[in-house]
Design a protein around this motif. Structure first.
Motif, PDB file in Angstrom:
ATOM      1  N   VAL A 133       0.829  -1.206   0.000  1.00 48.94           N
ATOM      2  CA  VAL A 133       0.000   0.000   0.000  1.00 48.94           C
ATOM      3  C   VAL A 133       0.868   1.262   0.000  1.00 48.94           C
ATOM      4  O   VAL A 133       1.117   1.857  -1.041  1.00 48.94           O
ATOM      5  CB  VAL A 133      -0.978   0.011   1.205  1.00 48.94           C
ATOM      6  CG1 VAL A 133      -1.899   1.225   1.140  1.00 48.94           C
ATOM      7  CG2 VAL A 133      -1.817  -1.264   1.218  1.00 48.94           C
ATOM      8  N   LEU A 134       1.339   1.680   1.192  1.00 52.48           N
ATOM      9  CA  LEU A 134       2.043   2.959   1.299  1.00 52.48           C
ATOM     10  C   LEU A 134       3.538   2.857   0.995  1.00 52.48           C
ATOM     11  O   LEU A 134       4.167   3.846   0.613  1.00 52.48           O
ATOM     12  CB  LEU A 134       1.842   3.545   2.712  1.00 52.48           C
ATOM     13  CG  LEU A 134       0.394   3.900   3.080  1.00 52.48           C
ATOM     14  CD1 LEU A 134       0.318   4.366   4.530  1.00 52.48           C
ATOM     15  CD2 LEU A 134      -0.160   4.962   2.146  1.00 52.48           C
ATOM     16  N   GLY A 135       4.119   1.699   1.232  1.00 53.55           N
ATOM     17  CA  GLY A 135       5.538   1.513   0.967  1.00 53.55           C
ATOM     18  C   GLY A 135       6.465   2.229   1.929  1.00 53.55           C
ATOM     19  O   GLY A 135       7.599   2.572   1.585  1.00 53.55           O
ATOM     20  N   TRP A 136       6.000   2.446   3.154  1.00 54.63           N
ATOM     21  CA  TRP A 136       6.830   3.133   4.147  1.00 54.63           C
ATOM     22  C   TRP A 136       7.879   2.213   4.773  1.00 54.63           C
ATOM     23  O   TRP A 136       8.874   2.696   5.321  1.00 54.63           O
ATOM     24  CB  TRP A 136       5.950   3.705   5.270  1.00 54.63           C
ATOM     25  CG  TRP A 136       5.086   4.844   4.843  1.00 54.63           C
ATOM     26  CD1 TRP A 136       5.106   5.473   3.633  1.00 54.63           C
ATOM     27  CD2 TRP A 136       4.050   5.477   5.610  1.00 54.63           C
ATOM     28  NE1 TRP A 136       4.166   6.465   3.590  1.00 54.63           N
ATOM     29  CE2 TRP A 136       3.496   6.502   4.787  1.00 54.63           C
ATOM     30  CE3 TRP A 136       3.547   5.301   6.884  1.00 54.63           C
ATOM     31  CZ2 TRP A 136       2.464   7.321   5.226  1.00 54.63           C
ATOM     32  CZ3 TRP A 136       2.516   6.123   7.328  1.00 54.63           C
ATOM     33  CH2 TRP A 136       1.988   7.115   6.504  1.00 54.63           C
ATOM     34  N   ALA A 137       7.648   0.923   4.758  1.00 51.16           N
ATOM     35  CA  ALA A 137       8.558  -0.018   5.422  1.00 51.16           C
ATOM     36  C   ALA A 137       8.706  -1.274   4.587  1.00 51.16           C
ATOM     37  O   ALA A 137       7.802  -1.662   3.841  1.00 51.16           O
ATOM     38  CB  ALA A 137       8.036  -0.374   6.821  1.00 51.16           C
ATOM     39  N   ASN A 138       9.863  -1.899   4.726  1.00 48.87           N
ATOM     40  CA  ASN A 138      10.144  -3.167   4.062  1.00 48.87           C
ATOM     41  C   ASN A 138      10.668  -4.164   5.097  1.00 48.87           C
ATOM     42  O   ASN A 138      11.172  -3.770   6.151  1.00 48.87           O
ATOM     43  CB  ASN A 138      11.189  -2.990   2.956  1.00 48.87           C
ATOM     44  CG  ASN A 138      10.675  -2.129   1.824  1.00 48.87           C
ATOM     45  OD1 ASN A 138       9.805  -2.532   1.069  1.00 48.87           O
ATOM     46  ND2 ASN A 138      11.211  -0.916   1.705  1.00 48.87           N
ATOM     47  N   ALA A 139      10.560  -5.434   4.783  1.00 52.05           N
ATOM     48  CA  ALA A 139      11.064  -6.475   5.685  1.00 52.05           C
ATOM     49  C   ALA A 139      12.563  -6.662   5.448  1.00 52.05           C
ATOM     50  O   ALA A 139      13.016  -7.701   4.965  1.00 52.05           O
ATOM     51  CB  ALA A 139      10.298  -7.772   5.478  1.00 52.05           C
TER      52      ALA A 139
END
Length: 407
Positions: free
Chosen positions: A47-53
Motif C-alpha cells: 500500500v504505502l511503501g513506508w517499510a520493508n522487511a
C-alpha cells in the motif's frame, strides 16, 4: 554495507499505534494482532511503501515469533491433560486432523492446493493466546467450557507444531530420520529439565536468584532468554523447526518454574512485558508487511477462497467440539466450537514454510491468512455472545426460585 533502521522505526511505531487505536476507540473490538497485521499491510510495500522487511526488521520479527511461542508454551496448563478431559480433547484433535485431511484431499483433487497434509495441519491449529485472552476477559477460564476449550486449544497448539516440524521441516531427511532426531531432541530436553531441577535444589543458587531477580541484573528474565535462544538453535541443529524449540523452551520453563507465586510472582509479567511490549508486535506487523495483498486481490477466484477457507476452519476445528456434549451444555459446546476455530498466528508461520517449500501458492497463503484474520474478529465475538446468553439462562431459573421461596 550500510544498514538502514528506517523500517525498524516504522514497524515499532506501527506496533505502538495498533493497541492505542483500539484503546481510544472502545467500539473497535479487535484483538491487537489483527490490527497489527492490517496496519503492517498498510505501511508495507502493498500500500504505502513506508517499510520493508529488511534485515533488522527480519531479525526482530524472528525474535518476536520465538517469544510468542515461548509464552504459548508457558500458557499451556499441562496438569489439565488427564482423565476424561484429555480423552475428549485429544480425540477432538485427532478428528480435526482427519476432517482436515479429507477436505485437503478434496481441494487437491479440485486443483486448489498442492499438499492435503499441510492443509490438514494448518486448519487443525488454534490461537491459544487469543483464546485464553478472550476467556479471561469474559471470566470463563475456570468454568467447564473454559477448561474444555483451553485443553483442546493447548493440544492443538502442541500437536500442530509437532506435526509441522515432522512433516514440513526445511530439512530433506526422511520421516524416520526426523523421528530419531525428534527423539534425541526430546532426550536433550529431559536432560535440561533434570539438570535445572537439581540446580534449583541448591539453596545458594536459589538465594542468589532471588537477590538478583529484581535488580538491574533481572537474572530470571536473562535465564529465560538464554533458554529460548539455546533451544531455538538446538532445534535448528537437529534439523527441526525453530518454532518447536521456542515452544519447548516455554514448556520446560513452565515445568521447572513451580514456585513463582512464592519467590518471584512478577517473573511471568516481566516476560510478557518484554514479549508483548517489544518483540511480538514486530512479528505480526512484519507479517503484514510481507503479506501479498496483490495476490489476494489480483484475481476474483483467490478472493472467493477467503470465505471457503473460513468455513473449512470452522468445520475442522468446530465439528470436533460436538464431542464435548457430555461435559458441556449445547450453548457452551457451540461457543467452544467457535473459540477453537480461532486461528491466525499459526497460519502466518505455516504458510511461510509452505511457500518456502513450494507447497502453497502466494494467493492461497494470502487467502488463508485473510480467513484467519476474519476468524479472530468474528468467532470470539460470536462465542462471547453465546456464553452471555447461556449465563442469562442459568440466572433466570435462579431468580425465579428466589422469587417463589418463602421469606
Amino acid at each position: 554495507m550500510e544498514i538502514s533502521f528506517t523500517s525498524l522505526a516504522v514497524v515499532a511505531a506501527t506496533g505502538f499505534v495498533a493497541p492505542l487505536a483500539i484503546g481510544l476507540v472502545p467500539k473497535l473490538r479487535l484483538p491487537n494482532v489483527v490490527l497489527e497485521i492490517v496496519l503492517g499491510i498498510l505501511v508495507g510495500p502493498s500500500v504505502l511503501g513506508w517499510a520493508n522487511a529488511d534485515e533488522p526488521v527480519q531479525i526482530m520479527s524472528l525474535i518476536g515469533l520465538s517469544f510468542l511461542l515461548l509464552i504459548a508454551g508457558l500458557e499451556v496448563d499441562y496438569e489439565r491433560f488427564r482423565g476424561r478431559l484429555l480423552e475428549v480433547t485429544g480425540l477432538g484433535f485427532v478428528l480435526s486432523v482427519a476432517i482436515g485431511l479429507v477436505i485437503g484431499l478434496g481441494l487437491d483433487a479440485a486443483g486448489l492446493v498442492r499438499s492435503p497434509l499441510l492443509i490438514a495441519i494448518m486448519f487443525s491449529a488454534t490461537s491459544l493466546g487469543v483464546v485464553i485472552a478472550v476467556l479471561k476477559d469474559a471470566g470463563q477460564v475456570e468454568t467447564s467450557v473454559g477448561q474444555l476449550v483451553i485443553a483442546g486449544s493447548s493440544i492443538a497448539e502442541v500437536g500442530t507444531i509437532v506435526l509441522l516440524t515432522l512433516f514440513f521441516s526445511g530439512e530433506s531427511s526422511s520421516l524416520g530420520a526426523k523421528l530419531v532426531l525428534f527423539g534425541l531432541f526430546g532426550v536433550l530436553c529431559l536432560a535440561v529439565v533434570v539438570a535445572v531441577t537439581r540446580v534449583e535444589h541448591s539453596m545458594r543458587v536459589m538465594q542468589t536468584l532471588i537477590r538478583l531477580q529484581d535488580t538491574t541484573a533481572q537474572i530470571r528474565v536473562r535465564g529465560a532468554f538464554v533458554l529460548l535462544a539455546v533451544f531455538v538453535v538446538l532445534a535448528s541443529k537437529f534439523g527441526l523447526e525453530a518454532i518447536l524449540g521456542a515452544f519447548l523452551a516455554g514448556a520446560i520453563l513452565k515445568f521447572i518454574d513451580r514456585d513463582q507465586a512464592m519467590t518471584h510472582p512478577r517473573f511471568r509479567q516481566k516476560l510478557e512485558a518484554a514479549g508483548f511490549g517489544v518483540f511480538i508486535p514486530f512479528f505480526f506487523v512484519t507479517s503484514g508487511i510481507k503479506y501479498d495483498a496483490g495476490a489476494l486481490f489480483g484475481h476474483p477466484a483467490t478472493l472467493a477462497r477467503v470465505p471457503l477457507f473460513l468455513a473449512i476452519l470452522l468445520a475442522v476445528r468446530g465439528l470436533p467440539a460436538l464431542l464435548y456434549r457430555p461435559l458441556a451444555t449445547g450453548r457452551e459446546t457451540a461457543a467452544g466450537a467457535l473459540l477453537q476455530a480461532t486461528s491466525v498466528g499459526f497460519f502466518v508461520v505455516a504458510s511461510q514454510i509452505g511457500q518456502d517449500m513450494g507447497l502453497i501458492s502466494a494467493g492461497n497463503a494470502a487467502a488463508v491468512i485473510a480467513a484467519g484474520l476474519l476468524s479472530v474478529i468474528l468467532f470470539p465475538l460470536g462465542a462471547l455472545t453465546i456464553l452471555r446468553g447461556a449465563g442469562a439462562e442459568r440466572r433466570e431459573p435462579e431468580r425465579a426460585q428466589t422469587a417463589v421461596s418463602p421469606s
